[in-house]
Write a protein that holds these residues in place. Structure first.
Motif, short mmCIF file in Angstrom:
data_model
loop_
_atom_site.label_atom_id
_atom_site.label_comp_id
_atom_site.label_asym_id
_atom_site.label_seq_id
_atom_site.Cartn_x
_atom_site.Cartn_y
_atom_site.Cartn_z
N GLY A 140 33.26 -36.71 -4.78
CA GLY A 140 33.10 -37.00 -6.20
C GLY A 140 33.72 -38.32 -6.58
N LYS A 141 34.95 -38.55 -6.17
CA LYS A 141 35.62 -39.80 -6.51
C LYS A 141 34.96 -40.99 -5.85
CE LYS A 141 39.85 -38.60 -5.38
NZ LYS A 141 41.31 -38.78 -5.21
N ALA A 142 34.47 -40.81 -4.62
CA ALA A 142 33.79 -41.90 -3.92
C ALA A 142 32.55 -42.35 -4.68
CB ALA A 142 33.41 -41.47 -2.50
N MET A 143 31.84 -41.39 -5.30
CA MET A 143 30.65 -41.74 -6.08
C MET A 143 31.01 -42.30 -7.46
SD MET A 143 27.88 -38.76 -5.00
CE MET A 143 28.97 -37.33 -5.16
N THR A 164 44.33 -42.43 -15.67
CA THR A 164 44.85 -42.40 -14.30
C THR A 164 43.70 -42.37 -13.30
OG1 THR A 164 46.79 -41.19 -15.06
CG2 THR A 164 46.37 -41.19 -12.69
N MET A 165 42.63 -41.67 -13.65
CA MET A 165 41.47 -41.62 -12.75
C MET A 165 40.85 -43.01 -12.62
SD MET A 165 39.44 -40.16 -10.71
CE MET A 165 40.27 -38.58 -10.81
N ARG A 166 40.78 -43.76 -13.68
CA ARG A 166 40.21 -45.11 -13.59
C ARG A 166 41.04 -45.98 -12.65
NH1 ARG A 166 36.28 -47.07 -16.84
NH2 ARG A 166 35.40 -45.67 -18.44
N GLU A 167 42.34 -45.83 -12.67
CA GLU A 167 43.20 -46.57 -11.73
C GLU A 167 42.90 -46.14 -10.30
OE1 GLU A 167 47.21 -45.88 -12.88
OE2 GLU A 167 47.01 -46.84 -14.85
N GLU A 168 42.72 -44.85 -10.10
CA GLU A 168 42.39 -44.32 -8.78
C GLU A 168 41.03 -44.87 -8.31
OE1 GLU A 168 42.54 -41.29 -5.48
OE2 GLU A 168 43.94 -42.51 -6.64
N LEU A 169 40.06 -44.91 -9.21
CA LEU A 169 38.73 -45.39 -8.83
C LEU A 169 38.74 -46.87 -8.49
CD1 LEU A 169 36.53 -43.49 -11.46
CD2 LEU A 169 37.05 -42.84 -9.10
N ALA A 170 39.56 -47.65 -9.18
CA ALA A 170 39.69 -49.08 -8.84
C ALA A 170 40.25 -49.24 -7.43
CB ALA A 170 40.58 -49.77 -9.86
N ALA A 171 41.23 -48.42 -7.08
CA ALA A 171 41.80 -48.47 -5.73
C ALA A 171 40.77 -48.05 -4.68
CB ALA A 171 43.04 -47.56 -5.66
N ILE A 172 39.93 -47.09 -5.03
CA ILE A 172 38.87 -46.64 -4.11
C ILE A 172 37.87 -47.75 -3.86
CG2 ILE A 172 36.89 -45.07 -3.90
CD1 ILE A 172 38.65 -42.97 -5.38
#
Length: 264
Positions: free
Chosen positions: A146-149, A180-188
């Motif tokens: 999910g996060k990868a997409m 926080t999820m947006r920060e995680e997605l930027a790192a991904i």
């Protein structure tokens, strides 16, 4: 079984599809009284819809047990939809190769209404019990696929998808807010891969990569999943095999059915 779905503007067809969703969501034959508990319409309406769906072969009624289950007509339609969905059949051989190479559980998924739809799965040499199975729907914000997409969606699509997340805390590691999820997605995006660090299920970790067209459009994602015994970072040893799998799937999809205008 609670299903968040508003079919108020879709008439009888929407209500019938809602009933089909509710029956399928139980994962086993279900009684009328169980369906009625969370049904958003009256008892008489629910009964009439069930009768119509049964008459049409979309549901099957067992008179001895008094239960409803998906009918053979629905099963045939589901099989035809899966076979025509493109990604699952194209990815099959590459999932097999990846599974043999890593010996861990492998998942193939797509985004569906902001959630993760699992299309296919290969079990590990030593299987670990977990929620995911082909055909199931799971949360996007706390799973590796999910996060990868999510990480590669255009801003408008990402905002819409984040707005559809429940942000329920499944484990102490679950991210429960959009910022926080947006920060995680930027790192991904920077790393090219995503981790699930026991965010959906205790003891389950995975590394995932998106399947992208040449123009960067998200087609799906593949993950390698294991127990947390070796810690998430240990899963990075699977990245070369995972990258080969997603690249080959993306290449076949681009050549076959999903050409993007302007792509080479």
């Amino acid at each position: 079984m609670k299903i968040e779905q508003d079919t108020s503007g879709d008439g009888t067809v929407g209500k019938a599809l809602d009933v089909l969703d509710r029956v399928a969501a139980f994962g086993r034959p279900v009684r009328f009284s169980q369906l009625l508990e969370d049904a958003p319409f009256p008892k008489a309406t629910l009964y009439r819809l069930l009768q119509t769906l049964t008459n049409q072969g979309m549901l099957r009624f067992d008179p001895e047990a008094g239960t409803y289950a998906p009918g053979m007509r629905l099963v045939r339609m589901a099989h035809a939809a899966w076979a025509a969905s493109s990604l699952a059949p194209v990815a099959r051989v590459h999932l097999d190769t990846l599974s043999r190479a890593v010996g861990e559980t492998v998942h193939l998924a797509q985004l569906d209404g902001g959630q993760v739809l699992y299309l296919d799965k290969r079990h590990a040499t030593r299987p670990v019990p977990m929620y995911s199975e082909a055909g199931k729907v799971g949360p996007a914000y706390c799973t590796g696929v999910g996060k990868a997409m999510l990480a590669y969606l255009p801003e408008a699509e990402l905002a819409a998808a984040l707005g559809q997340q429940s942000w329920h805390r499944f484990t102490p590691a679950t991210i429960t807010d959009p910022d926080t999820m947006r920060e995680e997605l930027a790192a991904i995006r920077a790393a090219g891969h995503a981790f699930d660090r026991e965010e959906h299920e205790p003891g389950i970790c995975c590394v995932a990569m998106p399947i992208l067209t040449g123009g960067g459009r998200v087609l799906g994602a593949v993950s390698v999943t294991s127990s947390s015994a070796g810690e998430p970072a240990a899963l990075t040893r699977y990245l070369p095999d995972l990258a080969r799998a997603v690249e080959r799937i993306a290449g076949e999809m681009r050549d076959w059915r999903f050409p993007d205008r302007g792509e080479s």
